[in-house]
Design an enzyme around this catalytic site. Sequence first.
Site, mmCIF file in Angstrom:
data_model
loop_
_atom_site.group_PDB
_atom_site.id
_atom_site.type_symbol
_atom_site.label_atom_id
_atom_site.label_comp_id
_atom_site.label_asym_id
_atom_site.label_seq_id
_atom_site.Cartn_x
_atom_site.Cartn_y
_atom_site.Cartn_z
ATOM 1 N N HIS A 50 0.805 -1.216 0.000
ATOM 2 C CA HIS A 50 0.000 0.000 0.000
ATOM 3 C C HIS A 50 0.843 1.274 0.000
ATOM 4 O O HIS A 50 0.350 2.333 0.358
ATOM 5 C CB HIS A 50 -0.923 0.013 1.226
ATOM 6 C CG HIS A 50 -2.021 -1.000 1.158
ATOM 7 N ND1 HIS A 50 -3.002 -0.988 0.205
ATOM 8 C CD2 HIS A 50 -2.282 -2.084 1.939
ATOM 9 C CE1 HIS A 50 -3.834 -2.008 0.393
ATOM 10 N NE2 HIS A 50 -3.421 -2.695 1.435
ATOM 11 N N ARG A 75 6.781 -6.480 3.068
ATOM 12 C CA ARG A 75 5.521 -7.001 2.535
ATOM 13 C C ARG A 75 5.491 -6.838 1.022
ATOM 14 O O ARG A 75 5.656 -5.745 0.491
ATOM 15 C CB ARG A 75 4.316 -6.302 3.155
ATOM 16 C CG ARG A 75 2.998 -6.830 2.592
ATOM 17 C CD ARG A 75 1.816 -6.508 3.447
ATOM 18 N NE ARG A 75 1.454 -5.094 3.433
ATOM 19 C CZ ARG A 75 0.325 -4.619 3.964
ATOM 20 N NH1 ARG A 75 -0.534 -5.451 4.555
ATOM 21 N NH2 ARG A 75 0.057 -3.326 3.932
ATOM 22 N N ASP A 89 15.827 -11.829 -4.382
ATOM 23 C CA ASP A 89 17.132 -11.620 -4.986
ATOM 24 C C ASP A 89 17.758 -10.292 -4.581
ATOM 25 O O ASP A 89 18.992 -10.185 -4.502
ATOM 26 C CB ASP A 89 17.037 -11.713 -6.515
ATOM 27 C CG ASP A 89 17.044 -13.149 -7.033
ATOM 28 O OD1 ASP A 89 17.184 -14.061 -6.206
ATOM 29 O OD2 ASP A 89 16.894 -13.342 -8.249
ATOM 30 N N GLU A 154 -6.321 -12.233 6.501
ATOM 31 C CA GLU A 154 -7.030 -10.960 6.526
ATOM 32 C C GLU A 154 -8.387 -10.992 5.828
ATOM 33 O O GLU A 154 -8.888 -9.962 5.373
ATOM 34 C CB GLU A 154 -6.160 -9.850 5.941
ATOM 35 C CG GLU A 154 -5.487 -10.172 4.639
ATOM 36 C CD GLU A 154 -4.520 -9.085 4.186
ATOM 37 O OE1 GLU A 154 -4.602 -7.956 4.709
ATOM 38 O OE2 GLU A 154 -3.693 -9.354 3.304
ATOM 39 N N ASP A 180 -8.522 -5.335 6.561
ATOM 40 C CA ASP A 180 -9.139 -6.085 5.470
ATOM 41 C C ASP A 180 -10.093 -7.142 5.996
ATOM 42 O O ASP A 180 -11.089 -7.469 5.335
ATOM 43 C CB ASP A 180 -8.061 -6.717 4.599
ATOM 44 C CG ASP A 180 -7.491 -5.736 3.590
ATOM 45 O OD1 ASP A 180 -8.265 -5.171 2.806
ATOM 46 O OD2 ASP A 180 -6.265 -5.517 3.597
#
Length: 268
Positions: A50, A75, A89, A154, A180
């Site tokens: 977000h 996240r 990576d 969520e 959520d």
Amino acid sequence: MPLQLAPTFRDDLSGSDRPLVGMWVCSGSPLIAEICAGSGLDWLLIDGEHSPIGLESILAQLQAVAGYPVTPLVRAPSGDTVLIKQFLDLGVQNLLVPMVNTREEARHVVSAVRYPPRGVRGVGSALARAARWNRVDDYLGRADEYVSLFVQIETADAVANAAEIASVDGVDGAFVGPSDLAASMGLLGQQEHPDVVAAVESAIRTIVETGKPVGVNAFNPRMAERYLAAGATFVLVGADVALLARSSEALAAEYIPAETDDTPRASY
């Protein structure tokens, strides 16, 4: 001498005798990430879902916090296999994947973080910061030691499937998202509605019973204490952007007189 990578968030949780406390870093700023890293908190959640954050920004923030005694959890915006490969990576050791609703979805993200034959992660360690460009001894063979995976519970469906999700081999823990979850229950914006709180506590208890650590987002200190009492082992208690927003509003309220009429201020 081969380089050593930092312990994972999985290691931090298993070695701690208390819940670990952290905050969101959503600004996209390496400078702010570094300020937060020196706060004394246990961990930071660098948010790629977000927030205005891409691969280069995540890399810069990981580099900015690397010199501090804090663990970054990053996240991803989704459980996409290609995105997860890129995140890992560039040196993300602790990954949080949102919106994992079923055991099958959990297995998918586990596969994305593991190299073949146990998974589908693309092999590019010689080119990647993850292995410090092959300066980490036997990175390919030991990659599971260097990466911890957490999934988000969520939605109402995810709460119902919490035990199955948390029990998947390769899932190191779960994180419950009340915002959520509330939306999925038809209670948008009501994270502290009794039904939402009950669902969060149910998920926490269920995940604890699987033997996996469970975290939760709780900016309200009262809710944080309640969820910790329910068994949460890690918690987020604030966010850089929220702290700046509320503090700047407090300054304005203290030093700028309240409007005495309904005349709008000029806008330039």
